[in-house]
Design an enzyme around this catalytic site. Structure first.
Site, PDB file in Angstrom:
ATOM      1  N   ASP A  90       8.439   3.599   4.924  1.00  0.00           N
ATOM      2  CA  ASP A  90       8.691   4.975   5.337  1.00  0.00           C
ATOM      3  C   ASP A  90      10.161   5.166   5.676  1.00  0.00           C
ATOM      4  O   ASP A  90      10.710   6.247   5.484  1.00  0.00           O
ATOM      5  CB  ASP A  90       7.797   5.328   6.526  1.00  0.00           C
TER       6      ASP A  90
ATOM      7  N   GLU B 160      -0.509  -5.274   5.907  1.00  0.00           N
ATOM      8  CA  GLU B 160       0.768  -5.442   5.189  1.00  0.00           C
ATOM      9  C   GLU B 160       1.583  -6.561   5.833  1.00  0.00           C
ATOM     10  O   GLU B 160       2.139  -7.421   5.147  1.00  0.00           O
ATOM     11  CB  GLU B 160       1.563  -4.131   5.212  1.00  0.00           C
TER      12      GLU B 160
ATOM     13  N   ASP C 162       6.137  -3.963  -1.542  1.00  0.00           N
ATOM     14  CA  ASP C 162       5.572  -2.874  -0.745  1.00  0.00           C
ATOM     15  C   ASP C 162       6.604  -1.764  -0.556  1.00  0.00           C
ATOM     16  O   ASP C 162       7.816  -1.992  -0.702  1.00  0.00           O
ATOM     17  CB  ASP C 162       5.108  -3.412   0.617  1.00  0.00           C
TER      18      ASP C 162
ATOM     19  N   LYS D 266       7.200   1.059   8.739  1.00  0.00           N
ATOM     20  CA  LYS D 266       6.107   1.203   7.787  1.00  0.00           C
ATOM     21  C   LYS D 266       4.834   1.640   8.511  1.00  0.00           C
ATOM     22  O   LYS D 266       4.769   1.641   9.720  1.00  0.00           O
ATOM     23  CB  LYS D 266       5.849  -0.153   7.092  1.00  0.00           C
TER      24      LYS D 266
ATOM     25  N   THR E  95       3.953   4.748  -3.755  1.00  0.00           N
ATOM     26  CA  THR E  95       4.898   4.023  -4.623  1.00  0.00           C
ATOM     27  C   THR E  95       4.244   2.754  -5.150  1.00  0.00           C
ATOM     28  O   THR E  95       4.386   2.404  -6.331  1.00  0.00           O
ATOM     29  CB  THR E  95       6.193   3.688  -3.843  1.00  0.00           C
TER      30      THR E  95
ATOM     31  N   LYS F 209      14.397   7.214   1.677  1.00  0.00           N
ATOM     32  CA  LYS F 209      13.892   6.351   2.758  1.00  0.00           C
ATOM     33  C   LYS F 209      15.003   5.546   3.453  1.00  0.00           C
ATOM     34  O   LYS F 209      14.759   4.923   4.480  1.00  0.00           O
ATOM     35  CB  LYS F 209      12.847   5.369   2.195  1.00  0.00           C
TER      36      LYS F 209
ATOM     37  N   GLY G 208       0.800   4.992   5.728  1.00  0.00           N
ATOM     38  CA  GLY G 208      -0.538   4.968   5.122  1.00  0.00           C
ATOM     39  C   GLY G 208      -1.557   4.253   6.003  1.00  0.00           C
ATOM     40  O   GLY G 208      -2.723   4.114   5.615  1.00  0.00           O
TER      41      GLY G 208
ATOM     42  N   THR H 177       0.840  -1.205   0.000  1.00  0.00           N
ATOM     43  CA  THR H 177       0.000   0.000   0.000  1.00  0.00           C
ATOM     44  C   THR H 177       0.873   1.252   0.000  1.00  0.00           C
ATOM     45  O   THR H 177       1.939   1.255   0.632  1.00  0.00           O
ATOM     46  CB  THR H 177      -0.875   0.016   1.271  1.00  0.00           C
ATOM     47  N   GLY H 178       0.396   2.293  -0.662  1.00  0.00           N
ATOM     48  CA  GLY H 178       1.095   3.574  -0.616  1.00  0.00           C
ATOM     49  C   GLY H 178       1.233   4.178  -1.999  1.00  0.00           C
ATOM     50  O   GLY H 178       0.832   3.580  -3.004  1.00  0.00           O
TER      51      GLY H 178
HETATM   52  C1  5RP Z   1       1.553   2.182   4.206  1.00  0.00           C
HETATM   53  C2  5RP Z   1       3.017   1.984   4.157  1.00  0.00           C
HETATM   54  C3  5RP Z   1       3.734   2.497   2.965  1.00  0.00           C
HETATM   55  O1  5RP Z   1       4.469   1.456   2.409  1.00  0.00           O
HETATM   56  C4  5RP Z   1       4.663   3.590   3.375  1.00  0.00           C
HETATM   57  O2  5RP Z   1       3.915   4.575   4.062  1.00  0.00           O
HETATM   58  C5  5RP Z   1       5.354   4.217   2.157  1.00  0.00           C
HETATM   59  O3  5RP Z   1       4.424   4.901   1.393  1.00  0.00           O
HETATM   60  P1  5RP Z   1       4.815   5.769   0.130  1.00  0.00           P
HETATM   61  O4  5RP Z   1       5.165   4.811  -0.969  1.00  0.00           O
HETATM   62  O5  5RP Z   1       3.564   6.572  -0.156  1.00  0.00           O
HETATM   63  O6  5RP Z   1       5.968   6.657   0.508  1.00  0.00           O
HETATM   64  O7  5RP Z   1       3.627   1.418   5.024  1.00  0.00           O
HETATM   65  O8  5RP Z   1       0.995   1.720   5.389  1.00  0.00           O
END
Ligand code: 5RP
Length: 226
Positions: A89, A108, A86, A99, A36, A126, A102, A33-34
């Site tokens: 953060d 996850e 996935d 993580k 990316t 990151k 989101g 999720t997110g």
């Molecule tokens: C969601 C997550 C995401 O993988 C994390 O927040 C990274 O998101 P992004 O790709 O928007 O930077 O753990 O719960």
């Protein structure tokens, strides 16, 4: 100079090329999720006939997958997945991750646990030496928010409820700042053991197997050391 959005697009495309050889016609792909991962789903769309279905870690990713015509399976019907993709953060050089930005951390962790391989995709901002500058998300049962907060404060953190946010599981998120996470696996166990915690956003007891990091010079690949 590539923008952060372009770096995310590059790593999304690289992830598609990285995982396609791991998938057979009957494979199920684990999807995180997110922002990316959203781009990864978009880049994967032309290849949806190459494998059977996806298993998703959030309502958000499920919707996007279905909009692209992917079949999305209930995890209860899936025994194994060759790979789970996935974002994160934060990720350190040992492929421990923080993580949950989101709010999808629990699903996850569950979906990832069924996959043989976790591939983390992120831009290089990151990559950190020590996890914890990004506030650590902790999903809690709502009635336990205050008691868990006291325990997190005793561990040296400053928990703050993510106001107005409810997870796909009906839980609340406490974002814990002020933690210098020098022993991520130990802290993950400690926090997960607090009554009322569903799970915390540390993925260290079981981290990534590989990380694809988008840099201005191209994709940098990190692999877990034995
Ligand atoms: C969601 C997550 C995401 O993988 C994390 O927040 C990274 O998101 P992004 O790709 O928007 O930077 O753990 O719960």
């Amino acid at each position: 100079m590539f923008t952060q959005q372009q770096l995310k697009e590059h790593v999304a495309q690289a992830a598609v090329e990285h995982i396609l050889p791991l998938l057979a016609a009957d494979s199920v792909l684990g999807v995180g999720t997110g922002s990316t991962v959203d781009l990864f789903i978009d880049a994967l769309a032309p290849h949806r006939e190459r494998f059977r279905a996806a298993c998703s870690s959030s309502e958000r990713s499920t919707q996007r997958l279905q909009q692209h015509g992917f079949q999305v399976l209930d995890l209860n019907t899936v025994e194994t997945m060759p790979v789970y993709v996935d974002g994160a953060d934060e990720i350190d050089g040992r492929l421990n991750m923080l993580k949950g930005g989101g709010g999808a951390l629990t699903r996850e962790k569950i979906v990832a646990s069924v996959a043989e391989r976790f591939v983390c995709i992120a831009d290089e901002s990151k990559l950190v030496d020590v996890l914890g500058k990004f506030p650590l998300p902790v999903e809690v049962i709502p009635m336990a928010a205050a008691s868990v907060s006291r325990r997190l404060a005793a561990l040296g953190g400053k928990p703050a409820r993510r106001e107005g946010f409810v997870t796909d599981n009906g839980g609340w998120i406490l974002d814990v700042s002020g933690l210098a996470i020098t022993a991520p696996a130990e802290l993950e166990s400690t926090i997960n053991d607090i009554p009322g915690v569903v799970t915390c956003g540390l993925f260290a007891l079981s981290g990534a197997d590989a990380a694809l990091l988008s840099t201005q010079q191209g994709i940098r690949t990190l692999a877990r050391q034995a």
